[in-house]
Scaffold this motif. Structure first.
Motif, PDB file in Angstrom:
ATOM      1  N   THR A 151       1.718  19.343  29.937  1.00  0.00           N
ATOM      2  CA  THR A 151       2.010  20.656  30.140  1.00  0.00           C
ATOM      3  C   THR A 151       1.005  21.440  29.289  1.00  0.00           C
ATOM      4  N   GLU A 188      16.628  18.875  25.815  1.00  0.00           N
ATOM      5  CA  GLU A 188      17.883  19.545  26.411  1.00  0.00           C
ATOM      6  C   GLU A 188      17.415  19.472  27.965  1.00  0.00           C
ATOM      7  N   GLN A 189      16.202  19.361  28.497  1.00  0.00           N
ATOM      8  CA  GLN A 189      16.016  19.390  29.983  1.00  0.00           C
ATOM      9  C   GLN A 189      16.154  17.521  30.404  1.00  0.00           C
ATOM     10  N   HIS A 190      16.335  16.852  29.318  1.00  0.00           N
ATOM     11  CA  HIS A 190      16.537  15.255  29.531  1.00  0.00           C
ATOM     12  C   HIS A 190      15.109  14.705  30.063  1.00  0.00           C
ATOM     13  N   TRP A 191      14.310  15.314  29.523  1.00  0.00           N
ATOM     14  CA  TRP A 191      12.791  14.581  29.820  1.00  0.00           C
ATOM     15  C   TRP A 191      12.693  13.511  28.868  1.00  0.00           C
ATOM     16  N   ASN A 204       9.474  11.383  36.813  1.00  0.00           N
ATOM     17  CA  ASN A 204      10.151  10.197  37.789  1.00  0.00           C
ATOM     18  C   ASN A 204       9.321   9.483  38.295  1.00  0.00           C
ATOM     19  N   ASP A 219       6.661  23.567  34.099  1.00  0.00           N
ATOM     20  CA  ASP A 219       8.024  22.708  33.918  1.00  0.00           C
ATOM     21  C   ASP A 219       8.654  22.532  35.015  1.00  0.00           C
ATOM     22  N   GLU A 220       8.654  22.998  36.152  1.00  0.00           N
ATOM     23  CA  GLU A 220       9.452  22.692  37.411  1.00  0.00           C
ATOM     24  C   GLU A 220       8.546  21.463  38.157  1.00  0.00           C
ATOM     25  N   THR A 264      12.620  20.412  21.389  1.00  0.00           N
ATOM     26  CA  THR A 264      13.945  20.666  21.649  1.00  0.00           C
ATOM     27  C   THR A 264      14.359  20.788  23.163  1.00  0.00           C
ATOM     28  N   SER A 265      13.428  21.912  23.859  1.00  0.00           N
ATOM     29  CA  SER A 265      13.664  22.045  25.204  1.00  0.00           C
ATOM     30  C   SER A 265      13.326  20.924  26.186  1.00  0.00           C
ATOM     31  N   TRP A 266      12.402  19.939  25.702  1.00  0.00           N
ATOM     32  CA  TRP A 266      12.384  18.595  26.608  1.00  0.00           C
ATOM     33  C   TRP A 266      13.169  17.578  26.456  1.00  0.00           C
ATOM     34  N   PRO A 299       9.618  17.234  35.988  1.00  0.00           N
ATOM     35  CA  PRO A 299      10.522  15.921  36.305  1.00  0.00           C
ATOM     36  C   PRO A 299       9.941  15.072  37.342  1.00  0.00           C
TER      37      PRO A 299
END
Length: 111
Positions: free
Chosen positions: A55, A25-28, A70, A62-63, A21-23, A66
């Motif tokens: 991870t 929501e972070q658009h990963w 990318n 987490d920072e 869910t977190s991933w 992305p």
């Protein structure tokens, strides 16, 4: 292409629901949303596996995820573009292919 529910994804890749869910929501990862439920395709599942590996096994924070995602996306796009270029060269005339080979080999062509 297979469609996966959130519950199936969680069971398949062995992470908890909150992580997926977190991933999302972070658009990963960008699953389709239908009727308030997410539906993941095979590419989404592969990306989720990658995120889990980054991870959990590689302990990338987490920072940084992305940035890593990318860069990997850029690599995949470049591979696709190179494959298209290779196909175009294969379809070119023999003279054109020879000229490209000479240019890539460091030689100069006559103009």
């Amino acid at each position: 292409m297979t469609r996966w529910t959130l519950e199936q994804v969680v069971a398949e890749i062995g992470v908890d629901r909150a992580a997926v869910t977190s991933w999302v929501e972070q658009h990963w990862v960008l699953p389709e949303s239908e009727g308030g439920a997410w539906h993941f395709d095979d590419l989404d599942l592969a990306r989720l596996r990658l995120i889990a590996e980054l991870t959990q096994e590689l302990e990338i924070g987490d920072e940084a995820i992305p940035v890593v995602l990318n860069l990997l996306d850029q690599i995949y796009q470049l591979r696709d573009k190179l494959a298209a270029l290779e196909q175009a060269i294969e379809q070119a005339s023999p003279d054109c292919r020879a000229e490209i080979a000479q240019i890539l080999g460091g030689g100069k062509t006559e103009e």
